[in-house]
Design a protein around this motif. Structure first.
Motif, PDB file in Angstrom:
ATOM      1  N   MET A   1      16.894  -0.269  -2.694  1.00  0.00           N
ATOM      2  CA  MET A   1      15.611   0.300  -3.125  1.00  0.00           C
ATOM      3  C   MET A   1      14.464  -0.544  -2.572  1.00  0.00           C
ATOM      4  SD  MET A   1      14.606   1.257  -6.984  1.00  0.00           S
ATOM      5  CE  MET A   1      13.153   0.636  -7.758  1.00  0.00           C
ATOM      6  N   SER A   2      13.405   0.143  -2.164  1.00  0.00           N
ATOM      7  CA  SER A   2      12.239  -0.548  -1.610  1.00  0.00           C
ATOM      8  C   SER A   2      11.495  -1.326  -2.697  1.00  0.00           C
ATOM      9  CB  SER A   2      11.264   0.465  -1.003  1.00  0.00           C
ATOM     10  OG  SER A   2      11.911   1.305  -0.079  1.00  0.00           O
ATOM     11  N   PHE A   3      10.643  -2.227  -2.247  1.00  0.00           N
ATOM     12  CA  PHE A   3       9.660  -2.868  -3.120  1.00  0.00           C
ATOM     13  C   PHE A   3       8.723  -1.750  -3.582  1.00  0.00           C
ATOM     14  CE2 PHE A   3       5.681  -5.402  -3.583  1.00  0.00           C
ATOM     15  CZ  PHE A   3       6.148  -6.351  -4.482  1.00  0.00           C
ATOM     16  N   VAL A   4       8.405  -1.709  -4.872  1.00  0.00           N
ATOM     17  CA  VAL A   4       7.660  -0.553  -5.405  1.00  0.00           C
ATOM     18  C   VAL A   4       6.233  -0.943  -5.791  1.00  0.00           C
ATOM     19  CG1 VAL A   4       7.582   1.228  -7.199  1.00  0.00           C
ATOM     20  CG2 VAL A   4       9.788   0.492  -6.261  1.00  0.00           C
ATOM     21  N   ILE A   5       5.285  -0.234  -5.189  1.00  0.00           N
ATOM     22  CA  ILE A   5       3.875  -0.386  -5.551  1.00  0.00           C
ATOM     23  C   ILE A   5       3.484   0.817  -6.404  1.00  0.00           C
ATOM     24  CG2 ILE A   5       1.491  -0.498  -4.697  1.00  0.00           C
ATOM     25  CD1 ILE A   5       3.031  -2.957  -3.870  1.00  0.00           C
ATOM     26  N   GLY A   6       3.118   0.563  -7.654  1.00  0.00           N
ATOM     27  CA  GLY A   6       2.641   1.650  -8.516  1.00  0.00           C
ATOM     28  C   GLY A   6       1.199   1.974  -8.155  1.00  0.00           C
ATOM     29  N   LEU A   7       0.902   3.252  -7.990  1.00  0.00           N
ATOM     30  CA  LEU A   7      -0.459   3.673  -7.639  1.00  0.00           C
ATOM     31  C   LEU A   7      -1.000   4.544  -8.758  1.00  0.00           C
ATOM     32  CD1 LEU A   7      -2.804   4.017  -5.560  1.00  0.00           C
ATOM     33  CD2 LEU A   7      -1.535   5.932  -4.609  1.00  0.00           C
ATOM     34  N   THR A   8      -2.151   4.155  -9.295  1.00  0.00           N
ATOM     35  CA  THR A   8      -2.744   4.964 -10.356  1.00  0.00           C
ATOM     36  C   THR A   8      -4.261   4.951 -10.229  1.00  0.00           C
ATOM     37  OG1 THR A   8      -2.627   5.482 -12.721  1.00  0.00           O
ATOM     38  CG2 THR A   8      -2.904   3.145 -12.148  1.00  0.00           C
ATOM     39  N   GLY A   9      -4.896   5.741 -11.083  1.00  0.00           N
ATOM     40  CA  GLY A   9      -6.357   5.864 -11.073  1.00  0.00           C
ATOM     41  C   GLY A   9      -6.708   7.040 -11.960  1.00  0.00           C
ATOM     42  N   GLY A  10      -7.946   7.095 -12.402  1.00  0.00           N
ATOM     43  CA  GLY A  10      -8.362   8.192 -13.281  1.00  0.00           C
ATOM     44  C   GLY A  10      -8.469   9.497 -12.512  1.00  0.00           C
ATOM     45  N   ILE A  11      -8.814  10.552 -13.229  1.00  0.00           N
ATOM     46  CA  ILE A  11      -8.966  11.865 -12.598  1.00  0.00           C
ATOM     47  C   ILE A  11     -10.024  11.781 -11.491  1.00  0.00           C
ATOM     48  CG2 ILE A  11     -10.667  12.652 -14.329  1.00  0.00           C
ATOM     49  CD1 ILE A  11      -9.409  15.479 -13.962  1.00  0.00           C
ATOM     50  N   ALA A  12      -9.746  12.445 -10.366  1.00  0.00           N
ATOM     51  CA  ALA A  12     -10.695  12.547  -9.243  1.00  0.00           C
ATOM     52  C   ALA A  12     -11.077  11.202  -8.641  1.00  0.00           C
ATOM     53  CB  ALA A  12     -11.951  13.318  -9.681  1.00  0.00           C
ATOM     54  N   SER A  13     -10.183  10.211  -8.778  1.00  0.00           N
ATOM     55  CA  SER A  13     -10.490   8.902  -8.191  1.00  0.00           C
ATOM     56  C   SER A  13     -10.083   8.852  -6.720  1.00  0.00           C
ATOM     57  CB  SER A  13      -9.779   7.784  -8.966  1.00  0.00           C
ATOM     58  OG  SER A  13      -8.383   8.015  -8.980  1.00  0.00           O
ATOM     59  N   GLY A  14      -9.208   9.780  -6.307  1.00  0.00           N
ATOM     60  CA  GLY A  14      -8.774   9.808  -4.914  1.00  0.00           C
ATOM     61  C   GLY A  14      -7.379   9.255  -4.697  1.00  0.00           C
ATOM     62  N   LYS A  15      -6.556   9.283  -5.755  1.00  0.00           N
ATOM     63  CA  LYS A  15      -5.179   8.761  -5.661  1.00  0.00           C
ATOM     64  C   LYS A  15      -4.383   9.446  -4.550  1.00  0.00           C
ATOM     65  CE  LYS A  15      -4.272  10.063  -9.843  1.00  0.00           C
ATOM     66  NZ  LYS A  15      -5.618  10.433 -10.299  1.00  0.00           N
ATOM     67  N   THR A  16      -4.468  10.779  -4.520  1.00  0.00           N
ATOM     68  CA  THR A  16      -3.680  11.544  -3.548  1.00  0.00           C
ATOM     69  C   THR A  16      -4.126  11.214  -2.129  1.00  0.00           C
ATOM     70  OG1 THR A  16      -3.530  13.285  -5.197  1.00  0.00           O
ATOM     71  CG2 THR A  16      -2.882  13.877  -2.966  1.00  0.00           C
ATOM     72  N   THR A  17      -5.438  11.129  -1.931  1.00  0.00           N
ATOM     73  CA  THR A  17      -5.986  10.788  -0.607  1.00  0.00           C
ATOM     74  C   THR A  17      -5.452   9.435  -0.157  1.00  0.00           C
ATOM     75  OG1 THR A  17      -7.990  11.958  -1.249  1.00  0.00           O
ATOM     76  CG2 THR A  17      -8.148  10.536   0.682  1.00  0.00           C
ATOM     77  N   VAL A  18      -5.479   8.471  -1.063  1.00  0.00           N
ATOM     78  CA  VAL A  18      -5.016   7.112  -0.746  1.00  0.00           C
ATOM     79  C   VAL A  18      -3.518   7.135  -0.410  1.00  0.00           C
ATOM     80  CG1 VAL A  18      -4.570   4.817  -1.739  1.00  0.00           C
ATOM     81  CG2 VAL A  18      -6.807   5.900  -2.040  1.00  0.00           C
ATOM     82  N   ALA A  19      -2.725   7.790  -1.262  1.00  0.00           N
ATOM     83  CA  ALA A  19      -1.275   7.857  -1.035  1.00  0.00           C
ATOM     84  C   ALA A  19      -0.980   8.519   0.310  1.00  0.00           C
ATOM     85  CB  ALA A  19      -0.602   8.620  -2.171  1.00  0.00           C
ATOM     86  N   ASN A  20      -1.691   9.617   0.597  1.00  0.00           N
ATOM     87  CA  ASN A  20      -1.451  10.337   1.853  1.00  0.00           C
ATOM     88  C   ASN A  20      -1.776   9.482   3.074  1.00  0.00           C
ATOM     89  OD1 ASN A  20      -0.559  12.547   0.487  1.00  0.00           O
ATOM     90  ND2 ASN A  20      -2.459  13.707   0.636  1.00  0.00           N
ATOM     91  N   LEU A  21      -2.825   8.647   2.956  1.00  0.00           N
ATOM     92  CA  LEU A  21      -3.182   7.766   4.079  1.00  0.00           C
ATOM     93  C   LEU A  21      -2.081   6.723   4.328  1.00  0.00           C
ATOM     94  CD1 LEU A  21      -7.019   7.286   3.545  1.00  0.00           C
ATOM     95  CD2 LEU A  21      -5.935   8.183   5.607  1.00  0.00           C
ATOM     96  N   PHE A  22      -1.540   6.161   3.270  1.00  0.00           N
ATOM     97  CA  PHE A  22      -0.420   5.220   3.428  1.00  0.00           C
ATOM     98  C   PHE A  22       0.742   5.915   4.150  1.00  0.00           C
ATOM     99  CE2 PHE A  22      -2.300   2.464   0.105  1.00  0.00           C
ATOM    100  CZ  PHE A  22      -1.985   1.210   0.617  1.00  0.00           C
ATOM    101  N   HIS A  23       0.986   7.168   3.758  1.00  0.00           N
ATOM    102  CA  HIS A  23       2.105   7.907   4.334  1.00  0.00           C
ATOM    103  C   HIS A  23       1.828   8.264   5.799  1.00  0.00           C
ATOM    104  CE1 HIS A  23       5.615  10.417   4.548  1.00  0.00           C
ATOM    105  NE2 HIS A  23       4.877  11.441   4.918  1.00  0.00           N
ATOM    106  N   GLN A  24       0.621   8.800   6.061  1.00  0.00           N
ATOM    107  CA  GLN A  24       0.299   9.257   7.416  1.00  0.00           C
ATOM    108  C   GLN A  24       0.174   8.092   8.398  1.00  0.00           C
ATOM    109  OE1 GLN A  24      -3.287  11.288   6.409  1.00  0.00           O
ATOM    110  NE2 GLN A  24      -2.204  12.980   5.421  1.00  0.00           N
ATOM    111  N   GLN A  25      -0.483   7.022   7.960  1.00  0.00           N
ATOM    112  CA  GLN A  25      -0.755   5.910   8.876  1.00  0.00           C
ATOM    113  C   GLN A  25       0.458   5.005   9.070  1.00  0.00           C
ATOM    114  OE1 GLN A  25      -3.731   5.472  10.511  1.00  0.00           O
ATOM    115  NE2 GLN A  25      -4.445   7.371   9.585  1.00  0.00           N
ATOM    116  N   PHE A  26       1.227   4.794   7.989  1.00  0.00           N
ATOM    117  CA  PHE A  26       2.263   3.764   8.039  1.00  0.00           C
ATOM    118  C   PHE A  26       3.657   4.271   7.657  1.00  0.00           C
ATOM    119  CE2 PHE A  26      -1.813   1.665   6.869  1.00  0.00           C
ATOM    120  CZ  PHE A  26      -2.018   0.990   8.075  1.00  0.00           C
TER     121      PHE A  26
END
Length: 202
Positions: free
Chosen positions: A1-26
């Protein structure tokens, strides 16, 4: 299993955008609690069978999918139904998230849980990254995105953990306030740190 980074934030903070950038870029693998929550009540799942048994088949849409709006109305008006549903689904979601994490192959994985603080799930991650924005930004974005009145946006915010509570569990913070916030430099910097951390934990 990979090292796990938990990602959170309130509503409309941009969590999905941030997660997608990690996925697309790296090419970082993502396990997203919202997606898992849909999968555990997909047609044919044990979760959906239990819900039909409890609330009857008219809790379904014509295509056999769960009628989420109808279920929301039911649990909104009946606290015991909400409690029953949480007791059914939370363990299933948690189990599926853990088994999905086991399958990740990138150097580290992102575990995206919007209600991480509220459901006390930060211990599922090795470290926590919070996407932080001001409450005014959250209200404005929620109104635009979900087409809701300011009062409704505020009441959604009030039902979630406070900004302070989220920041209290954060090992890392991404600021995402301005419209054209330069997210990528922040993400690139964090990616380097996370790679180091994952190597330390081998």
């Amino acid at each position: 299993m990979s090292f796990v980074i938990g990602l959170t934030g309130g509503i409309a903070s941009g969590k999905t955008t941030v997660a997608n950038l990690f996925h697309q870029q790296f090419a970082i693998d993502i396990v997203d609690a919202d997606i898992v929550a849909r999968e555990v009540v997909a047609p044919g799942s044990e979760g959906l069978k239990a819900i039909i048994e409890k609330f009857g088949a008219d809790i379904l849409l014509d295509d056999g999918q769960l009628n989420r709006a109808k279920l929301r109305n039911v649990i909104f008006s009946d606290p015991s139904a909400k409690q029953w549903l949480n007791q059914l689904l939370h363990p299933m979601i948690r189990q599926k998230m853990l088994s999905d994490l086991e399958k990740t192959t990138s150097a580290y994985a992102l575990l995206v849980i919007p209600l991480m603080v509220e459901n006390d799930l930060h211990h599922l991650a090795d470290q926590v990254l919070v996407v932080d924005v001001s409450e005014n930004t959250q209200i404005e974005r929620t109104m635009v995105r979900d087409k809701v009145a300011p009062e409704q946006a505020r009441s959604i915010l009030a039902s979630q953990a406070t900004r302070e509570q989220r920041l209290a569990i954060a090992d890392y913070v991404i600021k995402n306030d301005t419209e054209n916030q330069k997210l990528l430099p922040q993400i690139t910097e964090l990616h380097k740190k996370f790679l180091e951390k994952s190597r330390e934990n081998l």
